[in-house]
Structure formats: structure tokens, C-alpha cells
Design a protein around this motif. Structure first.
Motif, PDB file in Angstrom:
ATOM      1  N   GLN A 148       0.761  -1.065  -0.039  1.00 62.03           N
ATOM      2  CA  GLN A 148       0.025   0.323  -0.198  1.00 62.03           C
ATOM      3  C   GLN A 148       0.874   1.240   0.103  1.00 62.03           C
ATOM      4  OE1 GLN A 148      -2.340  -1.017   3.587  1.00 62.03           O
ATOM      5  NE2 GLN A 148      -4.269  -1.515   2.372  1.00 62.03           N
ATOM      6  N   GLU A 149       1.905   1.051   0.573  1.00 61.11           N
ATOM      7  CA  GLU A 149       2.909   2.373   0.662  1.00 61.11           C
ATOM      8  C   GLU A 149       3.544   2.844  -0.821  1.00 61.11           C
ATOM      9  OE1 GLU A 149       3.218  -0.306   2.962  1.00 61.11           O
ATOM     10  OE2 GLU A 149       3.011   0.712   4.854  1.00 61.11           O
ATOM     11  N   GLN A 150       3.786   1.434  -1.411  1.00 63.21           N
ATOM     12  CA  GLN A 150       4.488   1.869  -2.641  1.00 63.21           C
ATOM     13  C   GLN A 150       3.021   2.251  -3.623  1.00 63.21           C
ATOM     14  OE1 GLN A 150       5.587  -2.217  -3.178  1.00 63.21           O
ATOM     15  NE2 GLN A 150       7.961  -1.709  -2.868  1.00 63.21           N
ATOM     16  N   LEU A 151       2.178   1.827  -3.588  1.00 67.82           N
ATOM     17  CA  LEU A 151       0.994   2.293  -4.264  1.00 67.82           C
ATOM     18  C   LEU A 151       0.721   3.900  -4.041  1.00 67.82           C
ATOM     19  CD1 LEU A 151      -1.243   2.046  -6.620  1.00 67.82           C
ATOM     20  CD2 LEU A 151      -2.642   1.013  -4.651  1.00 67.82           C
ATOM     21  N   ALA A 152       0.880   4.080  -2.719  1.00 66.15           N
ATOM     22  CA  ALA A 152       0.665   5.478  -2.411  1.00 66.15           C
ATOM     23  C   ALA A 152       1.761   6.284  -3.093  1.00 66.15           C
ATOM     24  CB  ALA A 152       0.533   5.624  -0.872  1.00 66.15           C
ATOM     25  N   GLU A 153       3.073   5.929  -3.045  1.00 70.25           N
ATOM     26  CA  GLU A 153       4.147   6.634  -3.483  1.00 70.25           C
ATOM     27  C   GLU A 153       3.993   6.752  -5.019  1.00 70.25           C
ATOM     28  OE1 GLU A 153       8.696   6.265  -3.787  1.00 70.25           O
ATOM     29  OE2 GLU A 153       7.990   5.852  -1.861  1.00 70.25           O
ATOM     30  N   ALA A 154       3.689   5.788  -5.693  1.00 70.47           N
ATOM     31  CA  ALA A 154       3.658   5.679  -7.166  1.00 70.47           C
ATOM     32  C   ALA A 154       2.351   6.535  -7.568  1.00 70.47           C
ATOM     33  CB  ALA A 154       3.531   4.287  -7.650  1.00 70.47           C
ATOM     34  N   SER A 155       1.391   6.555  -6.631  1.00 70.98           N
ATOM     35  CA  SER A 155       0.122   7.112  -7.430  1.00 70.98           C
ATOM     36  C   SER A 155       0.176   8.798  -7.058  1.00 70.98           C
ATOM     37  CB  SER A 155      -1.059   6.656  -7.040  1.00 70.98           C
ATOM     38  OG  SER A 155      -1.130   6.666  -5.613  1.00 70.98           O
ATOM     39  N   GLY A 156       1.084   9.169  -5.923  1.00 68.56           N
ATOM     40  CA  GLY A 156       0.976  10.443  -5.604  1.00 68.56           C
ATOM     41  C   GLY A 156      -0.128  10.633  -4.451  1.00 68.56           C
ATOM     42  N   LEU A 157      -0.968   9.636  -4.097  1.00 67.03           N
ATOM     43  CA  LEU A 157      -1.878   9.825  -2.976  1.00 67.03           C
ATOM     44  C   LEU A 157      -1.372   9.328  -1.687  1.00 67.03           C
ATOM     45  CD1 LEU A 157      -4.515   8.012  -5.019  1.00 67.03           C
ATOM     46  CD2 LEU A 157      -4.349  10.324  -4.585  1.00 67.03           C
ATOM     47  N   SER A 158      -1.870   9.846  -0.553  1.00 67.79           N
ATOM     48  CA  SER A 158      -1.499   9.423   0.697  1.00 67.79           C
ATOM     49  C   SER A 158      -1.722   7.993   1.081  1.00 67.79           C
ATOM     50  CB  SER A 158      -2.017  10.345   1.905  1.00 67.79           C
ATOM     51  OG  SER A 158      -3.321   9.962   1.874  1.00 67.79           O
ATOM     52  N   TYR A 159      -0.867   7.407   1.879  1.00 64.00           N
ATOM     53  CA  TYR A 159      -1.122   6.000   2.530  1.00 64.00           C
ATOM     54  C   TYR A 159      -2.502   6.079   2.822  1.00 64.00           C
ATOM     55  CZ  TYR A 159      -0.815   2.111   5.231  1.00 64.00           C
ATOM     56  OH  TYR A 159      -1.049   0.936   6.194  1.00 64.00           O
ATOM     57  N   ARG A 160      -2.909   6.975   3.725  1.00 59.45           N
ATOM     58  CA  ARG A 160      -4.320   6.841   4.331  1.00 59.45           C
ATOM     59  C   ARG A 160      -5.281   6.840   3.254  1.00 59.45           C
ATOM     60  NH1 ARG A 160      -5.013  10.423   9.080  1.00 59.45           N
ATOM     61  NH2 ARG A 160      -6.416   8.981  10.443  1.00 59.45           N
ATOM     62  N   THR A 161      -5.203   7.473   2.275  1.00 60.09           N
ATOM     63  CA  THR A 161      -6.171   7.373   1.010  1.00 60.09           C
ATOM     64  C   THR A 161      -6.230   6.159   0.528  1.00 60.09           C
ATOM     65  OG1 THR A 161      -5.844   9.985   0.406  1.00 60.09           O
ATOM     66  CG2 THR A 161      -6.914   8.475  -1.196  1.00 60.09           C
ATOM     67  N   VAL A 162      -5.020   5.447   0.310  1.00 60.74           N
ATOM     68  CA  VAL A 162      -4.981   4.182  -0.645  1.00 60.74           C
ATOM     69  C   VAL A 162      -5.554   3.073   0.554  1.00 60.74           C
ATOM     70  CG1 VAL A 162      -3.439   2.174  -0.975  1.00 60.74           C
ATOM     71  CG2 VAL A 162      -2.960   4.869  -1.907  1.00 60.74           C
ATOM     72  N   VAL A 163      -5.385   3.173   1.712  1.00 58.62           N
ATOM     73  CA  VAL A 163      -6.006   2.334   2.734  1.00 58.62           C
ATOM     74  C   VAL A 163      -7.344   2.443   2.817  1.00 58.62           C
ATOM     75  CG1 VAL A 163      -6.008   1.474   5.172  1.00 58.62           C
ATOM     76  CG2 VAL A 163      -3.813   1.869   4.196  1.00 58.62           C
ATOM     77  N   SER A 164      -7.925   3.442   2.750  1.00 63.39           N
ATOM     78  CA  SER A 164      -9.395   3.907   3.027  1.00 63.39           C
ATOM     79  C   SER A 164     -10.109   3.727   1.821  1.00 63.39           C
ATOM     80  CB  SER A 164      -9.605   5.521   3.201  1.00 63.39           C
ATOM     81  OG  SER A 164      -9.039   5.810   4.351  1.00 63.39           O
ATOM     82  N   VAL A 165      -9.493   3.668   0.877  1.00 63.79           N
ATOM     83  CA  VAL A 165     -10.136   2.971  -0.648  1.00 63.79           C
ATOM     84  C   VAL A 165     -10.146   1.497  -0.723  1.00 63.79           C
ATOM     85  CG1 VAL A 165     -10.056   2.814  -3.087  1.00 63.79           C
ATOM     86  CG2 VAL A 165      -9.680   5.180  -2.084  1.00 63.79           C
TER      87      VAL A 165
END
Length: 74
Positions: free
Chosen positions: A27-44
Motif C-alpha cells: 500500500q505504501e508503494q502504491l501511495a508513492e507511485a500514485s502521489g496519493l497519501s497512504y491513508r487514502t489508499v488504505v481507506s479506498v
């Protein structure tokens, strides 16, 4: 939130998580690659938050899929 909306939200989150794990990303890698926050990725992914259209495109780009792939239900 009504049941239909909650179901769609959960399906979308599972699809994002599925594509992420297929690509061996955290999830951290996706957050970084997308430019979204880790919290946003987890919440989605856990189905408690919709993402904006802009965020949908960022997730798709980071996952190297077309945005429509994120909306495909299993």
C-alpha cells in the motif's frame, strides 16, 4: 450509506487491492507511485472512502491499467 453504495464501495476497494497485490506492491508503494497519501489508499481499499476521478486516474496509472479496469466488478 445504503447497502448498494456500500457494496459498490467495497467492490471497488477490493479491485484496487487485487490489482496492487498482483503487481507485488505494498500500500505504501502504491501511495508513492500514485502521489496519493497512504491513508487514502488504505481507506479506498477497505471500502470506507470513494476516490475522486483524479485519484482514480492516478491509481490506474500507478497500477499500469486503464481507469476502467478499476471499475470492473468480479
Amino acid at each position: 450509506m445504503n447497502k448498494a453504495k456500500a457494496k459498490n464501495l467495497a467492490l471497488f476497494g477490493r479491485r484496487v487491492a487485487e490489482l496492487r497485490t498482483e503487481r507485488h506492491m505494498t500500500q505504501e508503494q502504491l501511495a508513492e507511485a500514485s502521489g496519493l497519501s497512504y491513508r487514502t489508499v488504505v481507506s479506498v481499499e477497505v471500502g470506507i472512502r470513494w476516490c475522486t476521478l483524479d485519484s482514480l486516474h492516478k491509481l490506474a496509472k500507478a497500477l499500469k491499467v486503464k481507469p476502467m479496469e478499476l471499475l470492473r466488478n468480479q
